[in-house]
Design a protein around this motif. Sequence first.
Motif, PDB file in Angstrom:
ATOM      1  N   THR A  75       0.851  -1.192   0.000  1.00  0.00           N
ATOM      2  CA  THR A  75       0.000   0.000   0.000  1.00  0.00           C
ATOM      3  C   THR A  75       0.887   1.242   0.000  1.00  0.00           C
ATOM      4  O   THR A  75       2.090   1.162   0.222  1.00  0.00           O
ATOM      5  CB  THR A  75      -0.904   0.041   1.251  1.00  0.00           C
ATOM      6  N   SER A  76       0.264   2.368  -0.211  1.00  0.00           N
ATOM      7  CA  SER A  76       1.020   3.626  -0.196  1.00  0.00           C
ATOM      8  C   SER A  76       1.003   4.268   1.194  1.00  0.00           C
ATOM      9  O   SER A  76       1.381   5.422   1.349  1.00  0.00           O
ATOM     10  CB  SER A  76       0.453   4.591  -1.248  1.00  0.00           C
ATOM     11  N   ASP A  77       0.575   3.506   2.195  1.00  0.00           N
ATOM     12  CA  ASP A  77       0.546   4.038   3.562  1.00  0.00           C
ATOM     13  C   ASP A  77       1.954   4.397   4.025  1.00  0.00           C
ATOM     14  O   ASP A  77       2.923   3.741   3.640  1.00  0.00           O
ATOM     15  CB  ASP A  77      -0.045   2.999   4.526  1.00  0.00           C
ATOM     16  N   PRO A  78       2.082   5.414   4.889  1.00  0.00           N
ATOM     17  CA  PRO A  78       3.401   5.778   5.403  1.00  0.00           C
ATOM     18  C   PRO A  78       4.008   4.640   6.235  1.00  0.00           C
ATOM     19  O   PRO A  78       3.289   3.859   6.847  1.00  0.00           O
ATOM     20  CB  PRO A  78       3.129   6.989   6.300  1.00  0.00           C
ATOM     21  N   SER A  79       5.317   4.564   6.234  1.00  0.00           N
ATOM     22  CA  SER A  79       6.036   3.543   6.996  1.00  0.00           C
ATOM     23  C   SER A  79       6.866   4.201   8.084  1.00  0.00           C
ATOM     24  O   SER A  79       7.453   5.253   7.874  1.00  0.00           O
ATOM     25  CB  SER A  79       6.960   2.744   6.074  1.00  0.00           C
ATOM     26  N   GLU A  80       6.910   3.564   9.238  1.00  0.00           N
ATOM     27  CA  GLU A  80       7.727   4.056  10.352  1.00  0.00           C
ATOM     28  C   GLU A  80       9.108   3.421  10.342  1.00  0.00           C
ATOM     29  O   GLU A  80      10.047   3.944  10.919  1.00  0.00           O
ATOM     30  CB  GLU A  80       7.045   3.715  11.685  1.00  0.00           C
TER      31      GLU A  80
END
Length: 146
Positions: A75-80
């Motif tokens: 997904t294009s969700d932000p990564s930590e």
Amino acid sequence: MNKQAIINIIKAKITDKIQNFENLIAETRASNNDTKSSMGDKYETGREMLQQEINNLQRQLNETLNQQAVLQKITSDPSEKVQNGALVKTDKGLFYISASMGEISIDKQKIMTVSAESPLVKAMFGKKMGETFTINNIHQNIENIW
């Protein structure tokens, strides 16, 4: 950084690659049918070589289909932290972890697409912004993760 744009470029490259392999396999199969003859062993060798080429193309197609399957899960969700789907900026460059499709350019920035199986990603996997890792005696600092 627009991760969705990166994903779209990689998806398009993979789709093109799959289409290309499918076309090559179809053309090679057609050539294989054309060489069928009653002239003897000479043609058997040629047909065997064509069959090996078809097998090789099929293997490459399967690898590309596996890359497509990996990309579908991203997904294009932000990564930590560094993981599949993360865009990682180190002091040596920008890396997008997904399917290995080489270098792409977005907004005049070069991004290297790399597989989670690559030694580089294995060295940085799970790390967070500000952490460092070493690969081939080269130290890299993770400057940002999207």
